[in-house]
Design a protein around this motif. Sequence first.
Motif, PDB file in Angstrom:
ATOM      1  N   ARG A  35       0.822  -1.229   0.000  1.00  0.00           N
ATOM      2  CA  ARG A  35       0.000   0.000   0.000  1.00  0.00           C
ATOM      3  C   ARG A  35       0.850   1.270   0.000  1.00  0.00           C
ATOM      4  N   THR A  38       0.718   3.069  -3.440  1.00  0.00           N
ATOM      5  CA  THR A  38      -0.545   3.532  -4.021  1.00  0.00           C
ATOM      6  C   THR A  38      -0.579   5.052  -3.923  1.00  0.00           C
ATOM      7  N   HIS A  42      -7.592   5.936  -0.597  1.00  0.00           N
ATOM      8  CA  HIS A  42      -7.971   4.627  -0.040  1.00  0.00           C
ATOM      9  C   HIS A  42      -6.857   3.597  -0.106  1.00  0.00           C
ATOM     10  N   THR A  44      -5.647   1.900  -2.628  1.00  0.00           N
ATOM     11  CA  THR A  44      -6.241   0.754  -3.323  1.00  0.00           C
ATOM     12  C   THR A  44      -5.187  -0.121  -3.984  1.00  0.00           C
ATOM     13  N   ASP A  46      -6.289  -3.374  -5.209  1.00  0.00           N
ATOM     14  CA  ASP A  46      -6.991  -4.405  -5.984  1.00  0.00           C
ATOM     15  C   ASP A  46      -8.152  -3.802  -6.760  1.00  0.00           C
ATOM     16  N   ASP A  47      -8.675  -4.594  -7.698  1.00  0.00           N
ATOM     17  CA  ASP A  47      -9.812  -4.139  -8.512  1.00  0.00           C
ATOM     18  C   ASP A  47     -10.532  -5.371  -9.042  1.00  0.00           C
TER      19      ASP A  47
END
Length: 225
Positions: A35, A38, A42, A44, A46-47
């Motif tokens: 993380r 990123t 948030h 993020t 993953d997706d």
Amino acid sequence: MKFHLLTIFPGFFDGPFRYGVVARAGVEVHIHDLRDWTNDPHRTVDDRPFGGGEGMVLKPEPIFAAVETIWPERHEKQKVILLSAQGRRFSQQIARELLENEELLLICGRYEGVDERVAEHLADDELSIGDYVLSGGELAAAVIVDTIARLLPGVVGNSDSTVNESFERGILDCPQWTRPAEFRGWKAPEILLGGNHAEIRKWRQQAAMEKTTRLRPDLLARLAK
Ligand code: 9D3
């Protein structure tokens, strides 16, 4: 040897590496939180999978950014390894091969998987530790680091003592007993209590063969080839 582990659960490794061969001098383990690479509030990582389906997939950008920050320039003795259930199966022989490197960077997968561009364009190798489903690559990373670290010179005291290990001989170790010589009526084999070392060696070889035949016939089938 230096290991880098890239994970979304950096705290996971607080336990396993405080003990055993990994805690000793000469083995460096650096834990990196995915993380940290990123850019959104948030954080993020993953997706949703293209084409639909259950669960989430780790995005490529933070993984590429992490590896390229840890190693801005790559050289021959640095390997990036993706840990996934789809990888080739890790073994004592692969541990020996990986020992030739100066640094390894292990990417721990999570969720339903990792964007395939990581395997195709970033990782040098993709490894699994066996045919069962884990919830992520962290336990696999701990297994691989432990297996390689104990092969490093100086770990076992006698540098010869790992060259003759059971998985490298292709049969299991012989069974062992210690005191008391009789426990709940079960006796340790008489021959081991005496001093006939030639006979003991023969007996142990036989016992190792019997145990391998019973529990790991696949090892003997491989020896025969
Ligand atoms: C049940 C989900 N599977 C079908 C969609 C795919 C799957 C995704 C992610 C299966 C396992 C995982 C998480 N496992 C690993 O990241 C993993 C692993 C493993 O599961 N078994 C043995 N070695 C490894 S190394 C990494």
